[in-house]
Design an enzyme around this catalytic site. Structure first.
Site, PDB file in Angstrom:
ATOM      1  N   ASP A  57       1.441   3.311   0.117  1.00 30.74           N
ATOM      2  CA  ASP A  57       2.394   2.396  -0.493  1.00 30.74           C
ATOM      3  C   ASP A  57       3.113   1.554   0.562  1.00 30.74           C
ATOM      4  O   ASP A  57       3.567   2.069   1.584  1.00 30.74           O
ATOM      5  CB  ASP A  57       3.425   3.200  -1.290  1.00 30.74           C
ATOM      6  CG  ASP A  57       4.511   2.324  -1.888  1.00 30.74           C
ATOM      7  OD1 ASP A  57       4.166   1.460  -2.721  1.00 30.74           O
ATOM      8  OD2 ASP A  57       5.680   2.501  -1.521  1.00 30.74           O
TER       9      ASP A  57
ATOM     10  N   GLU B 166      -1.324  -0.849   0.708  1.00 33.04           N
ATOM     11  CA  GLU B 166      -0.621  -1.923   0.022  1.00 33.04           C
ATOM     12  C   GLU B 166       0.249  -2.609   1.064  1.00 33.04           C
ATOM     13  O   GLU B 166       1.004  -1.949   1.784  1.00 33.04           O
ATOM     14  CB  GLU B 166       0.259  -1.404  -1.106  1.00 33.04           C
ATOM     15  CG  GLU B 166       0.965  -2.539  -1.845  1.00 33.04           C
ATOM     16  CD  GLU B 166       2.330  -2.180  -2.398  1.00 33.04           C
ATOM     17  OE1 GLU B 166       2.918  -3.035  -3.085  1.00 33.04           O
ATOM     18  OE2 GLU B 166       2.810  -1.067  -2.134  1.00 33.04           O
TER      19      GLU B 166
ATOM     20  N   PHE C 271      -4.231 -12.979  -4.387  1.00 39.09           N
ATOM     21  CA  PHE C 271      -5.196 -13.218  -5.464  1.00 39.09           C
ATOM     22  C   PHE C 271      -4.484 -13.139  -6.811  1.00 39.09           C
ATOM     23  O   PHE C 271      -4.637 -14.006  -7.669  1.00 39.09           O
ATOM     24  CB  PHE C 271      -6.327 -12.196  -5.378  1.00 39.09           C
ATOM     25  CG  PHE C 271      -7.481 -12.459  -6.311  1.00 39.09           C
ATOM     26  CD1 PHE C 271      -8.643 -13.040  -5.851  1.00 39.09           C
ATOM     27  CD2 PHE C 271      -7.412 -12.112  -7.662  1.00 39.09           C
ATOM     28  CE1 PHE C 271      -9.722 -13.271  -6.703  1.00 39.09           C
ATOM     29  CE2 PHE C 271      -8.461 -12.338  -8.526  1.00 39.09           C
ATOM     30  CZ  PHE C 271      -9.628 -12.925  -8.041  1.00 39.09           C
TER      31      PHE C 271
ATOM     32  N   ASN D 225       7.719  -4.578 -12.175  1.00 39.12           N
ATOM     33  CA  ASN D 225       8.796  -5.232 -11.438  1.00 39.12           C
ATOM     34  C   ASN D 225       9.229  -6.546 -12.070  1.00 39.12           C
ATOM     35  O   ASN D 225      10.068  -7.257 -11.499  1.00 39.12           O
ATOM     36  CB  ASN D 225       8.390  -5.439  -9.975  1.00 39.12           C
ATOM     37  CG  ASN D 225       8.575  -4.169  -9.166  1.00 39.12           C
ATOM     38  OD1 ASN D 225       9.409  -3.334  -9.490  1.00 39.12           O
ATOM     39  ND2 ASN D 225       7.793  -4.004  -8.117  1.00 39.12           N
TER      40      ASN D 225
END
Length: 623
Positions: free
Chosen positions: A275, A312, A339, A410
């Site tokens: 993460d 990530e 992307f 989010n």
């Protein structure tokens, strides 16, 4: 890192965890903990009615010792300097939650059925990200197992679990975990997680585990009492930065590398998704990401399995996936948020926040051609140049998506993409991802347009912390200028509203979309040009004014032509030059289950004209 720790992760023999509580064959348990902030450590087992057992100092900040007459399931805490009791930093299980005692767990109790499993090549990954708590009515590891056949039918090859390390309460995204080695108690704990992984492997599914090595959650974080696991030299948005490069950082590195190897070895995990590595700070000569990845690859070789490390990151730093021999960290892949941003901004018109850097059709074309859109170019959102080029790296090193937990959850209310797009546009978004030369990731429910939102949720006990989370969410969305109220992250109804209803995939437009996803994934597997993730065999023609993307992919004489119309108007696309005879393999304007006719598109004056409906997708294969 001390020689002993380096040996434990660098050997080619099977790795064994040397931290925490390890049951021994004679009925005793070995305990080892790093606690340089304590003068003495003892193991307290009040449930056994015995006095605490002191551990011996190894002279390097570590304490260890063997406690006789212990059994699996025994509860314990460490007693520091005869004054405070704390759970084990390397606890294998917290049956009573983050504030309760740790539990002795036998690592070899579960009988695995995946002896022949060695993993799958990274290029074959079709990932499905899910949250354990909302994916099934039970909200447990075991609750996922009955739905594995559904995922296999869809065509998924790799199941990605959002973080499962013990967090406060019973509901949380998982990024507030405080016990990195302990599978969440409300999800079913260690045995249930192993049973899930085993069931996946029996069906040919790889398992990716999301792990958090950039911070620990604030509630139930007792590591400060033991050792300098954290540093104030750096700061993260989520909590104290982990001490990977300061004084006494060697044992910290050992703790987290051991954790990575623990999931790979004891739980048979096939890939780790790290993460937010942009929150991992290390300015030492050998970056923790490189050292961890090398340790994982070494252990995978010893186990005879394929194990991948996926990051990530919002850094757009190609060094993450560049081999160490070329100056990189050597991770196997990383998420490419550009992307997603390019695709979403183009389809929805959203320009708030970080979407300000995206929107034009040319951004999506660049993402297809090169990977990163911001590759050293100026970022309006950041007000500086950002990123580096990854055009020379294999596309199989980039993970792309139309939705994921971050990009849905989010958002202020956790809205999914289906609230903004038509069915035709949802199909176009799916095709853009699944027909790309990158590794595709689906977010749970997107394959049938799940209507349940996925907002952020927690279940903290600390009222001040709850209020801080609420205020933090309000500040976060100030830049997006979105109207309406933010769902209360602490409220149970916020969590319950996020639960999926997969039975919808058999109904109406939901079934149509599910069939389209299934067809796309099957084509990606069956058609060699699509299965081969290679830029060199890919030709892109950009019809900028028409907003049509034409992608021709080839392999050993076989050719596939993909046409994607991002326009709200019907477009007539002129394919230049001599064209082969094409057969339609997929047409998004017809039902995925309908018969697609064998047709030929013949040349006329060396030009082929194909008419595309608004937001249509057409995949043709060379006869």
């Amino acid at each position: 890192m001390a020689d002993r720790e380096r040996a434990s992760i660098g050997t080619k023999s099977a790795w064994q965890l040397d931290l925490g509580a390890t049951p021994l064959p004679d009925g005793s348990t070995r305990f080892r903990v790093w606690a340089p902030r304590a003068r003495k450590i003892a193991v307290a087992m009040p449930g056994r009615g015995r006095a605490s057992v002191p551990l011996s100092s190894e002279g390097n900040g570590y304490f260890s010792g063997i406690v006789a007459d212990t059994v699996e399931g025994d509860l314990y805490r460490y007693l520091l300097d005869d004054t405070i009791e704390r759970p084990d930093p390397a606890s294998r299980f917290q049956p009573e939650g983050v504030h309760g005692p740790s539990q002795v767990v036998a690592p070899d109790r579960y009988q695995w059925h995946d002896r022949e499993w060695c993993g799958i090549p990274q290029e074959q990954y079709v990932m499905y990200e899910l949250h354990v708590g909302v994916f099934s009515p039970d909200g447990t590891f075991g609750g996922i197992i009955p739905r594995l056949d559904y995922l296999c039918d869809l065509g998924i090859t790799a199941l990605e679990l959002m973080p499962v390390a013990q967090f406060p309460g019973s509901r949380n995204w998982g990024y507030d975990g405080t016990f990195s080695f302990a599978p969440q108690n409300s999800y079913g704990g260690p045995l249930e997680l192993k049973r899930l992984v085993d069931a996946c492997h029996v069906r040919g599914l790889a398992v990716i585990l999301d792990v958090v090595y950039n911070h620990l959650g604030p509630e139930g974080n007792y590591l400060h009492a033991f050792a300098p696991y954290f540093t104030d030299r750096y700061h993260t948005p989520w909590g104290d930065a982990i001490n990977f490069d300061g004084p006494d950082s060697d044992p910290v590195r050992h703790h987290f590398i051991s954790n990575a190897l623990y999931w790979v070895s004891e739980y048979h995990i096939d890939a780790l998704r790290l993460d937010a590595i942009h929150g991992i700070y290390d300015f030492s000569a050998r970056h923790i990401l490189q050292e961890l990845t090398e340790a994982v690859h070494c252990q995978a070789a010893a186990l005879g399995r394929r194990v991948h490390v996926i990051a990530e990151s919002d850094l757009n730093d190609v060094r993450v996936i560049t081999p160490p021999a070329q100056g990189g960290f050597g991770l196997d892949a990383q998420w490419n948020d550009d992307f997603h941003h390019a695709l979403r901004a183009l389809l929805t018109g959203d320009r708030n926040g970080y979407y300000a850097d995206f929107g034009p059709f040319s951004c999506l074309v660049k993402a297809y051609r090169e990977g990163f859109v911001l590759n050293g170019t100026y970022s309006t959102f950041r007000r500086r140049h950002h990123g580096s080029s990854c055009a020379d790296r294999p596309p199989s090193q980039l993970v792309v998506c139309a939705q994921n937990h971050d990009q849905v959850g989010n958002r202020m209310r956790g809205e999914r993409l289906q609230e903004y797009l038509t069915l035709a546009q949802l199909k176009l978004a799916a095709a853009t991802v699944l027909l790309s030369p990158y590794l595709p990731l689906l977010f749970m429910g997107e394959e049938y347009a799940e209507p349940a939102r996925f907002p952020y949720f927690v279940s903290h006990d600390d009222a001040d912390l709850v209020e801080a989370v609420r205020m933090g969410r309000q500040r976060e969305f100030a830049a997006f200028n979105q109207p309406g109220e933010i769902p209360d992250p602490q409220a149970e109804e916020t969590f319950l509203a996020a639960r999926l209803n997969p039975a919808l995939h058999r109904q109406g437009d939901h079934a149509d979309l599910f069939g389209f996803y299934r067809h796309l994934i099957q084509l990606r597997k069956d058609l060699a040009p699509l299965a081969r993730l290679d830029r060199n065999s890919m030709e892109i023609v950009e019809y900028g004014e028409q907003q049509v993307l034409a992608v021709r992919r080839s392999y050993h004489g076989d050719q596939v032509l993909c046409l994607l119309n991002f326009s709200a108007e019907r477009q007539n696309v002129h394919l230049p030059g001599k064209q082969p005879a094409w057969r339609i393999a997929l047409d998004s304007t017809t039902s995925a289950d309908a018969h697609t006719p064998r047709i030929r598109i013949d040349n006329a004056d060396d030009t082929v004209i194909i008419s595309l409906a608004p937001y249509a997708v057409l995949v043709c294969r060379k006869e």
